[in-house]
Design an enzyme around this catalytic site. Structure first.
Site, PDB file in Angstrom:
ATOM      1  N   CYS A  47       0.818  -1.235   0.000  1.00 45.48           N
ATOM      2  CA  CYS A  47       0.000   0.000   0.000  1.00 45.48           C
ATOM      3  C   CYS A  47       0.842   1.271   0.000  1.00 45.48           C
ATOM      4  CB  CYS A  47      -0.952  -0.013   1.183  1.00 45.48           C
ATOM      5  SG  CYS A  47      -1.897  -1.536   1.284  1.00 45.48           S
ATOM      6  N   HIS A 106      -3.188   6.795   2.837  1.00 46.08           N
ATOM      7  CA  HIS A 106      -3.632   5.486   2.352  1.00 46.08           C
ATOM      8  C   HIS A 106      -4.989   5.188   2.978  1.00 46.08           C
ATOM      9  CE1 HIS A 106      -4.082   1.390   1.396  1.00 46.08           C
ATOM     10  NE2 HIS A 106      -3.721   0.919   2.576  1.00 46.08           N
ATOM     11  N   ASN A 151     -10.332  -0.450   0.557  1.00 49.21           N
ATOM     12  CA  ASN A 151      -8.866  -0.402   0.506  1.00 49.21           C
ATOM     13  C   ASN A 151      -8.403  -0.940  -0.843  1.00 49.21           C
ATOM     14  OD1 ASN A 151      -6.129  -0.850   0.743  1.00 49.21           O
ATOM     15  ND2 ASN A 151      -6.240  -1.755   2.786  1.00 49.21           N
TER      16      ASN A 151
HETATM   17  O1  UT7 Z   1      -3.550  -1.742   3.785  1.00 48.45           O
HETATM   18  C1  UT7 Z   1      -3.403  -2.252   5.058  1.00 48.45           C
HETATM   19  C2  UT7 Z   1      -4.384  -3.361   5.243  1.00 48.45           C
HETATM   20  N1  UT7 Z   1      -5.037  -3.601   6.431  1.00 48.45           N
HETATM   21  C3  UT7 Z   1      -5.432  -2.762   7.416  1.00 48.45           C
HETATM   22  O2  UT7 Z   1      -5.150  -1.590   7.452  1.00 48.45           O
HETATM   23  C4  UT7 Z   1      -6.287  -3.357   8.479  1.00 48.45           C
HETATM   24  C5  UT7 Z   1      -6.168  -2.665   9.790  1.00 48.45           C
HETATM   25  N2  UT7 Z   1      -7.107  -3.212  10.717  1.00 48.45           N
HETATM   26  C6  UT7 Z   1      -8.451  -2.922  10.680  1.00 48.45           C
HETATM   27  O3  UT7 Z   1      -8.871  -2.149   9.840  1.00 48.45           O
HETATM   28  C7  UT7 Z   1      -9.337  -3.526  11.731  1.00 48.45           C
HETATM   29  O4  UT7 Z   1      -8.565  -4.229  12.682  1.00 48.45           O
HETATM   30  C8  UT7 Z   1     -10.427  -4.461  11.143  1.00 48.45           C
HETATM   31  C9  UT7 Z   1     -11.448  -3.658  10.371  1.00 48.45           C
HETATM   32  C10 UT7 Z   1      -9.796  -5.512  10.244  1.00 48.45           C
HETATM   33  C11 UT7 Z   1     -11.165  -5.174  12.281  1.00 48.45           C
HETATM   34  O5  UT7 Z   1     -11.731  -4.206  13.160  1.00 48.45           O
HETATM   35  P1  UT7 Z   1     -11.519  -4.310  14.734  1.00 48.45           P
HETATM   36  O6  UT7 Z   1     -12.248  -3.188  15.329  1.00 48.45           O
HETATM   37  O7  UT7 Z   1     -10.030  -4.414  14.987  1.00 48.45           O
HETATM   38  O8  UT7 Z   1     -12.282  -5.659  15.077  1.00 48.45           O
HETATM   39  P2  UT7 Z   1     -11.716  -6.989  15.740  1.00 48.45           P
HETATM   40  O9  UT7 Z   1     -10.815  -7.711  14.784  1.00 48.45           O
HETATM   41  O10 UT7 Z   1     -11.186  -6.687  17.100  1.00 48.45           O
HETATM   42  O11 UT7 Z   1     -13.030  -7.805  15.909  1.00 48.45           O
HETATM   43  C12 UT7 Z   1     -14.034  -7.422  16.862  1.00 48.45           C
HETATM   44  C13 UT7 Z   1     -15.185  -8.392  16.734  1.00 48.45           C
HETATM   45  C14 UT7 Z   1     -14.758  -9.849  16.782  1.00 48.45           C
HETATM   46  O12 UT7 Z   1     -15.748 -10.578  17.455  1.00 48.45           O
HETATM   47  P3  UT7 Z   1     -15.552 -10.981  18.994  1.00 48.45           P
HETATM   48  O13 UT7 Z   1     -14.294 -11.778  19.046  1.00 48.45           O
HETATM   49  O14 UT7 Z   1     -15.451  -9.695  19.739  1.00 48.45           O
HETATM   50  O15 UT7 Z   1     -16.788 -11.765  19.301  1.00 48.45           O
HETATM   51  C15 UT7 Z   1     -14.749 -10.248  15.321  1.00 48.45           C
HETATM   52  O16 UT7 Z   1     -14.982 -11.636  15.141  1.00 48.45           O
HETATM   53  O17 UT7 Z   1     -15.826  -8.193  15.469  1.00 48.45           O
HETATM   54  C16 UT7 Z   1     -15.899  -9.451  14.781  1.00 48.45           C
HETATM   55  N3  UT7 Z   1     -15.808  -9.182  13.358  1.00 48.45           N
HETATM   56  C17 UT7 Z   1     -16.886  -8.863  12.624  1.00 48.45           C
HETATM   57  N4  UT7 Z   1     -18.181  -8.721  12.951  1.00 48.45           N
HETATM   58  C18 UT7 Z   1     -19.032  -8.383  11.978  1.00 48.45           C
HETATM   59  C19 UT7 Z   1     -14.708  -9.187  12.556  1.00 48.45           C
HETATM   60  N5  UT7 Z   1     -15.057  -8.869  11.294  1.00 48.45           N
HETATM   61  C20 UT7 Z   1     -16.404  -8.680  11.318  1.00 48.45           C
HETATM   62  C21 UT7 Z   1     -17.351  -8.329  10.338  1.00 48.45           C
HETATM   63  N6  UT7 Z   1     -18.643  -8.187  10.714  1.00 48.45           N
HETATM   64  N7  UT7 Z   1     -16.992  -8.095   9.042  1.00 48.45           N
END
Ligand code: UT7
Length: 308
Positions: free
Chosen positions: A109, A233, A263
């Site tokens: 990225c 980005h 993204n």
């Molecule tokens: O170019 C670089 C590429 N990548 C990035 O920049 C990614 C950077 N990271 C992020 O953007 C975020 O970490 C994410 C959007 C990927 C995830 O958001 P988060 O606020 O960090 O959520 P999390 O991974 O802590 O998940 C929280 C909860 C989990 O459930 P539990 O364990 O609390 O029950 C996940 O299973 O949300 C759940 N979850 C979802 N729920 C509904 C994860 N993805 C989803 C979803 N819909 N799509």
């Protein structure tokens, strides 16, 4: 020594729109969750990296009033080339009738800003005109059954025509960085799909964007208060907001297109930049801060004066 000026710009996105509602039909997710956690409402999916790159490149040449035969080199920043070998840039070179060389650049990225700095060096040492493109079809390396990844990524391309000019030019300062010890937090192996530790990427992303931006500002001899537009980005709206807050700049001054495109890796900074140009957000003499981070990890920032 010659500096760099931007004389053309263009973008291309596939026509197919995939909304959060469409993803929610097959994944255990919701529009509300995706918008709240990422800022993404929809993304574009389809086409090929070369086709998007050619369309964006052609648009940029048109704005510059040039044809491919005026261009000495095409640099294509991408992680999703049409194939492993050969590179995708020769396909773009051939389609646009570019008379010079062609190279792909993979810094994930951060690739577009890495390409900008690479182009600046080549223009300083003799080339006259470079077509810089960021283009991706991340949809082909996305696991569409994995809700934590499928909601994030999209396809698209953006391009700039860069020309050599007498004197220092408009790239005022820059910073490039890498930390290969973090390879495992965001990667895609051959024949596989993207795997990511989202929380760890998020944490590091904010830190490196801020540190790298501050280095680029310092090298340009300007402060964050001098910046008219931050072009970050587009990975997650919350990352953009956190980075702006730590940089001490209002998030109103950030270019945001993640709601429409998700993204798009190497394409996200030029998509956001060109959107700002075309919506009249940028005036002659404005200072822009481009900053990105990505797999590697890599990061890159640049301070660009908009002289058009
Ligand atoms: O170019 C670089 C590429 N990548 C990035 O920049 C990614 C950077 N990271 C992020 O953007 C975020 O970490 C994410 C959007 C990927 C995830 O958001 P988060 O606020 O960090 O959520 P999390 O991974 O802590 O998940 C929280 C909860 C989990 O459930 P539990 O364990 O609390 O029950 C996940 O299973 O949300 C759940 N979850 C979802 N729920 C509904 C994860 N993805 C989803 C979803 N819909 N799509």
């Amino acid at each position: 020594m010659s500096g760099l000026v931007v004389t053309g710009w263009g973008t291309a996105v596939p026509s197919r729109v995939v909304t959060n509602a469409e993803l929610s039909a097959t994944l255990d997710t919701s529009d509300e969750w995706i918008v709240e956690r990422t800022g993404i409402k929809e993304r574009r999916v389809g086409s090929t990296t070369s086709a998007l790159a050619i369309e964006a490149g052609r648009a940029a040449l048109d704005v510059a009033g040039l044809t491919g035969s005026d261009i000495d080199l095409v640099i294509l920043a991408t992680t999703t080339g049409d194939r492993i070998v050969p590179a995708t840039s020769p396909t773009v070179q051939d389609a646009l009738g570019i008379s010079g060389g062609a190279m792909d650049l993979n810094a994930a990225c951060s690739g577009f800003v890495y390409g900008l700095v690479t182009a600046s060096g080549l223009l300083a040492t003799g080339l006259s005109r470079i077509l810089l493109i960021g283009a991706e079809t991340l949809s082909k390396i996305t696991d569409w059954t994995d809700r934590s990844n499928a909601i994030l990524f999209g396809d698209g391309a953006g391009a700039l025509v860069l020309e050599a000019t007498e004197g220092p030019g408009d790239l005022l300062g820059w910073d490039l960085g890498s930390d290969g010890s973090a390879t495992n937090i965001l990667r895609c192996e051959h024949g596989s799909t993207i795997e990511m530790d989202g929380k760890e990427v998020f944490r590091r992303a904010v830190r490196v964007m801020v540190e790298s931006s501050n280095l680029a500002l310092e090298r340009a001899g300007v402060s964050i208060d001098d910046i008219d537009l931050v072009v970050p980005h587009q990975a997650n709206l919350r990352i953009i907001q956190a980075a702006c807050q730590r940089l001490g700049v209002s998030e109103e001054r950030a270019a945001v297109v993640i709601d429409r495109y998700g993204n798009t890796s190497s394409a996200s900074i030029p998509l956001a930049l060109v959107d700002s140009l075309e919506s009249g957000r940028v005036s002659s003499g404005d200072l822009l801060l481009l900053t990105g981070f990505g797999a590697g990890m890599t990061w890159a920032s640049a301070v660009l004066r908009w002289a058009r």
